[in-house]
Design an enzyme around this catalytic site. Structure first.
Site, PDB file in Angstrom:
ATOM      1  N   TYR A  11      50.439 -35.190   9.319  1.00  0.00           N
ATOM      2  CA  TYR A  11      51.183 -34.039   9.853  1.00  0.00           C
ATOM      3  C   TYR A  11      52.665 -34.375  10.107  1.00  0.00           C
ATOM      4  CZ  TYR A  11      52.555 -30.609  13.451  1.00  0.00           C
ATOM      5  OH  TYR A  11      53.216 -29.670  14.198  1.00  0.00           O
ATOM      6  N   PHE A  72      53.835 -44.381  10.264  1.00  0.00           N
ATOM      7  CA  PHE A  72      53.012 -43.364  10.939  1.00  0.00           C
ATOM      8  C   PHE A  72      51.525 -43.686  10.873  1.00  0.00           C
ATOM      9  CE2 PHE A  72      56.723 -40.868   9.563  1.00  0.00           C
ATOM     10  CZ  PHE A  72      57.026 -40.167  10.720  1.00  0.00           C
ATOM     11  N   ASN A  91      42.366 -50.185  13.027  1.00  0.00           N
ATOM     12  CA  ASN A  91      43.299 -49.471  12.140  1.00  0.00           C
ATOM     13  C   ASN A  91      44.737 -49.563  12.657  1.00  0.00           C
ATOM     14  OD1 ASN A  91      44.168 -47.884   9.992  1.00  0.00           O
ATOM     15  ND2 ASN A  91      43.829 -45.975  11.108  1.00  0.00           N
ATOM     16  N   TYR A 140      43.955 -45.024  22.806  1.00  0.00           N
ATOM     17  CA  TYR A 140      44.968 -44.684  21.807  1.00  0.00           C
ATOM     18  C   TYR A 140      46.351 -45.165  22.259  1.00  0.00           C
ATOM     19  CZ  TYR A 140      48.511 -41.663  19.730  1.00  0.00           C
ATOM     20  OH  TYR A 140      49.651 -41.191  19.143  1.00  0.00           O
TER      21      TYR A 140
END
Ligand code: UDP
Length: 329
Positions: A11, A72, A91, A140
């Site tokens: 996005y 990103f 990740n 996160y």
């Protein structure tokens, strides 16, 4: 020289690619397309693969004259990170380590990093300043903070300069109508509210109305995705001019509650948008509002699309034209 955009099919990444192309930059995109969309990449060269795959990154860096990276590629869902933190460490943190090692190997010494307000956790005071305490309340945010710290030590040891951009809440869509927000599953407030307006969902869930805010719902600082994209271009320019490593908040400096967002979306769309209050979502701080003074002063960043009505209006145009997201392309 080219700019490598990791996660450039996502996005915010796709809007940064668009902003770079608009300025005539050569763009190389690396994306594993787990969350990204091929059709979101409006130009440049797309490599499909994962940053944790060393051969893949050798192809990308070996095959292109890259002088700067905008990074990103990451998982970015607060809720998911609380259920599966290992996925986020693997990740986000390990992926960034692989990327920095390759940058060092190929002599690329500039990186602009997609960071987040979630690095602060529950703020000590509002608006949040870059020097405030960082104490993430979710996995996160913790991984993004770890990635920032890793960059600091790669700067110390190898001279790789970084600009970390801590975004508040990205929303809206590109003015061309060609790219916009399409996550699967969708978890973000603005697209979910607009999917409810389209009749794709029976109601929008309000995650908690017992926060210490005026109407009891969480307050966030919503910023247009194209304004965020512009900041990345300015950050690359700063590094190319020899600027040192830095951290900047990116937000509008004005907070809106979940209920206010739903109210504005009702006005913009002219639709009912039923809302149902549910329990709090784990890991959500009550209020996140940015002070972006430093980005304005030092990067020359000037967000222009700052009315929430217009931000939601641009998102509404995208959702109306592409009710199934990129599946409609
Ligand atoms: N939120 C909500 N209902 C939803 C999705 C989000 O009430 O269906 C709330 C969420 O708890 C947070 C705000 O909306 O306070 C923004 O959440 P979002 O996931 O869009 O962004 P985040 O703040 O996690 O980056």
């Amino acid at each position: 020289m080219a700019v490598l955009v990791t996660g450039g099919a996502g996005y915010i990444g796709s809007h940064a690619v668009a902003a770079l192309l608009e300025r005539g930059e050569d763009v190389v995109v690396a994306d594993n397309l787990q969350q990204g969309h091929k059709d979101a990449v409006l130009g440049g060269k797309l490599y499909v693969g994962d940053l944790r795959d060393g051969d893949f990154l050798d192809q990308v860096f070996g095959g292109n004259a890259i002088d700067a990276v905008i990074h990103f590629a990451a998982n970015s869902l607060v809720g998911e990170s609380m259920k599966d933190p290992g996925k986020y460490y693997h990740n986000n943190v390990y992926g960034t380590l692989c990327l920095l090692e390759k940058m060092n190997k190929y002599g690329v010494n500039k990186i602009v990093f997609s960071s987040t307000a979630a690095t602060y956790g529950e703020p000590e005071s509002v608006p949040i300043d870059e020097l405030d305490r960082t104490l993430p309340t979710n996995a996160y945010g913790e991984t993004k903070l770890a990635m920032e710290k890793m960059m600091k030590w790669f700067d110390v040891a190898h001279g790789i300069k970084f600009v970390s951009l801590r975004y508040f809440n990205a929303a809206g869509a590109h003015e061309s109508g060609k790219i916009g927000e399409d996550h699967s599953p969708e978890t973000h407030l603005v697209p979910l509210v607009l999917q409810t307006a389209l009749g794709q969902r029976p109601h929008i869930s309000v995650f908690g109305d017992d926060y210490p805010t005026e109407d009891g719902t969480c307050i966030r600082d919503y910023i247009h995705v194209s304004d965020l994209a512009d900041a990345h271009v300015l950050a690359v320019e700063r590094l190319r001019k020899g600027g040192g490593s830095a951290v900047y908040n990116l937000g509008n400096g004005q907070g809106f509650s979940v209920k206010q967002v739903i109210g504005i979306a009702r006005a913009v769309t002219g639709k009912d948008i039923p809302a149902v209050v549910e329990s709090r979502r784990a890991g959500d701080p009550a209020v996140l509002v940015a002070s972006s003074k430093r980005a304005r002063d030092e990067l020359g960043w000037n967000p222009t699309r700052n009315k929430l009505e217009d931000i939601i209006g641009s998102a509404w145009a995208w959702h109306k034209a592409n009710p199934r997201g990129y599946n409609d392309k």
